[in-house]
Design an enzyme around this catalytic site. Structure first.
Site, PDB file in Angstrom:
ATOM      1  N   LYS A  95       1.746   5.225  -8.677  1.00 63.35           N
ATOM      2  CA  LYS A  95       1.296   2.905  -8.225  1.00 63.35           C
ATOM      3  C   LYS A  95      -0.254   3.397  -9.034  1.00 63.35           C
ATOM      4  CE  LYS A  95      -0.657   0.039  -4.397  1.00 63.35           C
ATOM      5  NZ  LYS A  95      -0.937   0.696  -3.382  1.00 63.35           N
ATOM      6  N   GLY A 156      -5.353  -3.573   4.648  1.00 59.68           N
ATOM      7  CA  GLY A 156      -5.993  -3.269   5.862  1.00 59.68           C
ATOM      8  C   GLY A 156      -6.053  -4.144   6.638  1.00 59.68           C
ATOM      9  N   ALA A 182      -0.009  -5.092   1.182  1.00 59.36           N
ATOM     10  CA  ALA A 182      -1.900  -5.291   1.047  1.00 59.36           C
ATOM     11  C   ALA A 182      -1.747  -6.106   2.093  1.00 59.36           C
ATOM     12  CB  ALA A 182      -2.284  -5.499  -0.059  1.00 59.36           C
ATOM     13  N   GLY A 183      -2.062  -5.888   3.069  1.00 61.82           N
ATOM     14  CA  GLY A 183      -1.773  -7.188   4.387  1.00 61.82           C
ATOM     15  C   GLY A 183      -0.919  -7.273   5.113  1.00 61.82           C
ATOM     16  N   ASN A 204       1.645   0.281   5.873  1.00 59.09           N
ATOM     17  CA  ASN A 204       0.871   1.043   5.484  1.00 59.09           C
ATOM     18  C   ASN A 204       0.770   0.793   6.993  1.00 59.09           C
ATOM     19  OD1 ASN A 204      -1.271   3.652   4.110  1.00 59.09           O
ATOM     20  ND2 ASN A 204      -0.232   3.606   6.560  1.00 59.09           N
ATOM     21  N   THR A 205      -1.129   0.638   7.169  1.00 62.84           N
ATOM     22  CA  THR A 205      -1.752   0.619   8.448  1.00 62.84           C
ATOM     23  C   THR A 205      -1.109  -0.402   9.157  1.00 62.84           C
ATOM     24  OG1 THR A 205      -3.371  -0.063   6.888  1.00 62.84           O
ATOM     25  CG2 THR A 205      -3.183  -0.718   8.747  1.00 62.84           C
TER      26      THR A 205
END
Length: 271
Positions: A95, A156, A182-183, A204-205
């Site tokens: 990645k 995040g 992301a986001g 993830n977050t």
């Protein structure tokens, strides 16, 4: 089924490994997610032993590991990190992440494209994290990236699909899988991305910092499955559903087209 390069995935939920309070909790949450592609930052791995608190539990899952180049600020640094990952983890998947801006962690489009060209030529399966820029995503596809990973909003932030209009264009024109990265801060965001036509999402977050990461991982799993089922079932009028009339305007219309102006110039040159 989702195919990226030479690998087929039944799950369209990809996950990360950062921010979990313990390796044990991480492992339990990743199991609950059903994810078959898990990304990990090379800067957090003990390359000397090749077996540390992150790698050991991940190898128990029997999933494909996707090392990322997070922390790289230039194409050269990212290429170096990718080569290290290939040697240490015996994988040619990477990645590609290059974000020199430490405040917002926005990807550098120029350095990302430069690194992608080199890594593809070296035989890597490159999945680049990039801005939701349709032109850049097409260029990354053209140089041989196996998928593109445009952001929904900053890493995040949990803000969801703030780039929705551009994601629509990217999905419409892409010939490789589109993974929204992301986001994504709630299962509803993941569902929205799949309904929009994205091939997968990376989360993830939102999972790692939840009160119960295991329950949240399962919620994301169900959301992604629901989004894919809804898209396949046929939503209402949508440019991504050919069985329904296209009522959405996604093409730009120039307020001052040059067509007539250029034709007049050509005629004058021939006089």
């Amino acid at each position: 089924m989702l195919k990226i390069a030479d690998t087929t995935f039944t799950s369209r939920l990809f996950t990360g490994t950062g921010k979990f309070s313990s390796p044990e909790l991480m492992l339990e949450a990743l199991r609950a997610s059903g994810s078959q592609l898990i990304t990990m930052a090379m800067k957090r791995v003990d390359l000397q032993s090749g077996n540390d608190a992150i790698l050991a539990p991940l190898r128990q899952l029997g999933v494909r590991l996707l090392p990322n180049t997070s922390g790289a600020k230039t194409a050269e640094e990212a290429i170096f990190a990718a080569r290290l990952a290939r040697e240490a983890l015996n994988t040619h998947w990477v990645k590609l992440e290059i974000h020199p801006d430490v405040r917002y962690l926005l990807p550098d489009p120029i350095e990302t494209l430069k690194a992608a060209e080199v890594l593809v030529k070296e035989g890597f399966v490159v999945l680049p994290y990039c801005g939701a820029d349709p032109v850049l995503c097409k260029r990354l596809e053209e140089v041989g990236c196996a998928a593109v990973m445009p952001l929904g909003s900053p890493i995040g932030s949990n803000l969801g699909l703030r780039t929705r209009d551009f994601l629509q264009i990217i999905i419409e024109q892409s010939k490789v899988p589109v993974v929204v990265d992301a986001g994504i801060g709630a299962p509803s965001h993941a569902l929205e991305a799949l309904e929009l036509g994205a091939d997968a999402v990376l989360v993830n977050t939102a999972i790692a910092v939840a009160h119960s990461p295991v329950q949240m991982a399962h919620a994301f799993r169900l959301a992604v499955e629901s989004g894919e089922r809804a898209r396949l079932a046929g939503l209402g009028a949508s440019p991504f559903n050919p069985s329904q009339p296209d009522t959405l305007q996604l093409r730009a219309t120039a307020t001052s087209p040059l067509t007539g102006f250029l034709s007049q110039l050509e005629e004058q040159e021939h006089v």
